[in-house]
Design an enzyme around this catalytic site. Structure first.
Site, PDB file in Angstrom:
ATOM      1  N   ASP A 251       9.190  -6.107  19.554  1.00  0.00           N
ATOM      2  CA  ASP A 251       9.897  -5.788  18.317  1.00  0.00           C
ATOM      3  C   ASP A 251      10.428  -7.070  17.677  1.00  0.00           C
ATOM      4  OD1 ASP A 251      11.864  -4.339  16.464  1.00  0.00           O
ATOM      5  OD2 ASP A 251      11.037  -2.658  17.604  1.00  0.00           O
ATOM      6  N   HIS A 289      16.502  -4.538  14.392  1.00  0.00           N
ATOM      7  CA  HIS A 289      15.657  -3.409  14.766  1.00  0.00           C
ATOM      8  C   HIS A 289      15.409  -3.370  16.271  1.00  0.00           C
ATOM      9  CE1 HIS A 289      11.824  -1.021  14.734  1.00  0.00           C
ATOM     10  NE2 HIS A 289      12.395  -0.410  13.720  1.00  0.00           N
ATOM     11  N   SER A 448      10.746   4.835  14.517  1.00  0.00           N
ATOM     12  CA  SER A 448      11.100   3.690  15.356  1.00  0.00           C
ATOM     13  C   SER A 448      12.262   4.020  16.277  1.00  0.00           C
ATOM     14  CB  SER A 448      11.493   2.490  14.479  1.00  0.00           C
ATOM     15  OG  SER A 448      10.380   1.910  13.865  1.00  0.00           O
TER      16      SER A 448
END
Length: 544
Positions: A251, A289, A448
């Site tokens: 990620d 994220h 996600s």
């Protein structure tokens, strides 16, 4: 003759392939066709056709490959931010209208059209001109890979870059292949090679939007996981903790020092952004994220598997942008580490990929190959509001693709669905670790966010049964899921009819398989009641 060394090398490749005694019959058949490819290369080299042919070298602009990737990542998505805000605004309006009961069945087609129009206006991926990923067939050996790269490099030099093949990075563990700067002449030659399965243009991707909310809220998502019916009881006490299992978050990186990760988050030993651009992040998160996903997978407060070990393998930069080649490099490195570093001996692992783009053979093959090496990949179904089978890695056969639901078990409007979505998990207003400080939190929505819930449960199962194979693990996750509780009302009829109605279930401590089976009749009745109450609902009934 100036080409004698090159031609000798080509002949060596042919002899090596044809004489490989361990090669299966179908491999020998392909090797027998290698001389035809060699003949084409010889003819091309001897004719020097480029001397008389007008030609624009479509890879000549790449001089310093790291500078090129930096430029691509910085400039490819100039129009992204504004259009993404427009999409988020539209989704918020739909959410508010649903909450207020202002959406009728007759509105569904219009809603789908508007969401898809907004999503399609956003460019989530762009080709990286002059960069390619080459995948060999399983019959190819390391020797074939090395000699092919050597021949291409020499041809590039001796032809004055008219057969351009530079900046080559090889892959040996996921599958045999390489990434390189090449012009179309070399690409055409490689596509005629009998042991080359795929030549794919590298692609820049930006993570599909994760929709931000406020930084407050209850952790409803964990509460929802350990019960079949949607009656939250304020409890989350899973059957295992994931101790002894390694989770790789591929990620934007991880904030290692975040308190919720309790010192269990570490650098995974490879950073694709560092490799591609020359930066020096070493897996640190400069976006948020990745830290959020890590917290959901294995955080002390926010996580599913609360004692798993977490590794950061950074593949997306501070804007959420990366390249398919970088993701594949990262996965290749993980497999290499697992096979060569004694500290990982006997320890099971799972990869978590909350990212995606339109179908990529390279990325799907990487997921499949990782499973063949004993590592399952849990992936986001995607936030395009379409068919997950049109995206990668969601369409990879051996991965576990996860769609997103809200606290009422409704599929989120943005979530991809369809036959390639294996199950759903909470993906709306998910509170988890933030990357700006060691005790920060952040609330995000998206597939996600759904993905690391399943990653965490996979780690729990591996902690309980470390020798479980990827196929068995996927079957167990799906088999234990809650059936027929997901509301597919806002999914198009064509997709809902092919979407499995499964919601992630993490059995609480002390639960037995008989406990799971005994509630099937109740869930089926609830499903029937819901379907009768929504005239346009065309959900898929799965009696398992």
């Amino acid at each position: 003759m100036r080409w004698s060394g090159l031609l000798l090398a080509l002949v060596c490749i042919h002899v090596a392939i044809a004489g490989h005694s361990a090669m299966p019959p179908h491999g020998r058949e392909k090797a027998a066709n290698h001389d035809h490819w060699e003949h084409i290369v010889k003819r091309s080299l001897q004719s020097r056709y480029w001397d008389d042919e007008p030609y624009e070298d479509d890879a000549a602009h790449i001089v310093n490959v790291q500078e090129y990737y930096r430029e691509v990542f910085e400039s490819s998505f100039d129009d992204y931010a504004g259009k993404d805000r427009e999409l988020m605004g539209l989704l918020h309006k739909i959410e508010n209208a649903e909450a207020e009961g202002r959406i009728m069945d007759s509105d569904e087609a219009f809603i789908q059209e508007e969401v898809h129009r907004a999503i399609n206006m956003i460019t989530y991926q762009k080709p990286i001109r002059g960069r390619y990923i080459v995948i060999f067939t399983p019959e190819a050996s390391d020797y074939v890979l090395d000699r092919t790269v050597e021949v291409l490099s020499k041809a590039s030099d001796e032809s004055g870059q008219r057969l351009r093949a530079n900046h080559i990075t090889t892959f040996r563990h996921l599958w045999k292949g390489f990434a390189a700067t090449m012009n179309s002449r070399v690409v055409d030659l490689l596509r005629k090679h009998p042991l080359v399965a795929t030549v794919e243009e590298d692609t820049a991707l930006r993570r599909s939007a994760a929709y931000p909310e406020s930084d407050s809220g209850v952790i409803w998502n964990l509460d929802r996981l350990d019960q079949h019916e949607n009656h939250l009881d304020g409890q989350y006490a899973p059957e295992g903790s994931g101790e002894g299992v390694d989770i790789y978050i591929i990620d934007t990186g991880i904030r290692y020092s975040h308190k919720d990760l309790e010192g269990r988050a570490h650098y995974g030993g490879f950073d694709a952004i560092d490799e591609l651009t020359g930066s020096n992040h070493k897996g640190q998160d400069d976006h948020g994220h990745g830290t959020h996903c890590a917290g959901t997978a294995a955080g002390r407060r926010f996580g599913v598997a609360k004692q798993a070990t977490i590794y950061s393998v950074k593949a997306l930069d501070s804007t959420g942008t990366g390249a398919v080649s970088g993701i594949v490099m990262a996965m290749n490195k993980i497999v290499e580490q697992r096979e060569t570093d004694p500290k990982f001996s006997g320890r099971p692992a799972v990869m978590s990929l909350s990212l995606g783009l339109e179908t990529s053979e390279a990325l799907n093959t990487a997921v499949t190959s990782a499973a063949e090496h004993g590592i399952v990949s849990v992936v986001a179904a995607g936030n395009q509001g379409g068919d997950s089978c049109d995206y990668s890695p969601a369409s990879a056969r051996t991965g576990i693709a996860v769609g997103a639901t809200d606290s009422n078990d409704r599929v989120m409007t943005f979530s991809n669905t369809g036959a390639c979505t294996d199950l759903f998990a909470p993906g709306h207003k998910i509170v988890s670790a933030g990357h700006r400080c060691d005790d920060c939190t952040h609330t995000l929505s998206g597939t996600s966010m759904a993905c690391p819930h399943v990653t965490g449960y996979a780690a729990i199962l591996l902690g309980l049964e470390p020798k479980m194979k990827p196929a068995e693990l996927k079957e167990r996750v799906i088999g234990r899921s809650t059936k027929n509780m997901v509301n597919l009302a806002l999914v198009s009829a064509s997709l809902s009819s092919h979407t499995q109605n499964r919601l992630l279930y993490v059995p609480p401590r002390g639960a037995t398989d008989s406990d799971t089976s005994s509630s099937q009749a109740m869930r089926s009745k609830l499903y029937s009641d819901r379907r009768a109450g929504i005239s346009s609902f065309n959900g898929y009934y799965d009696p398992r």
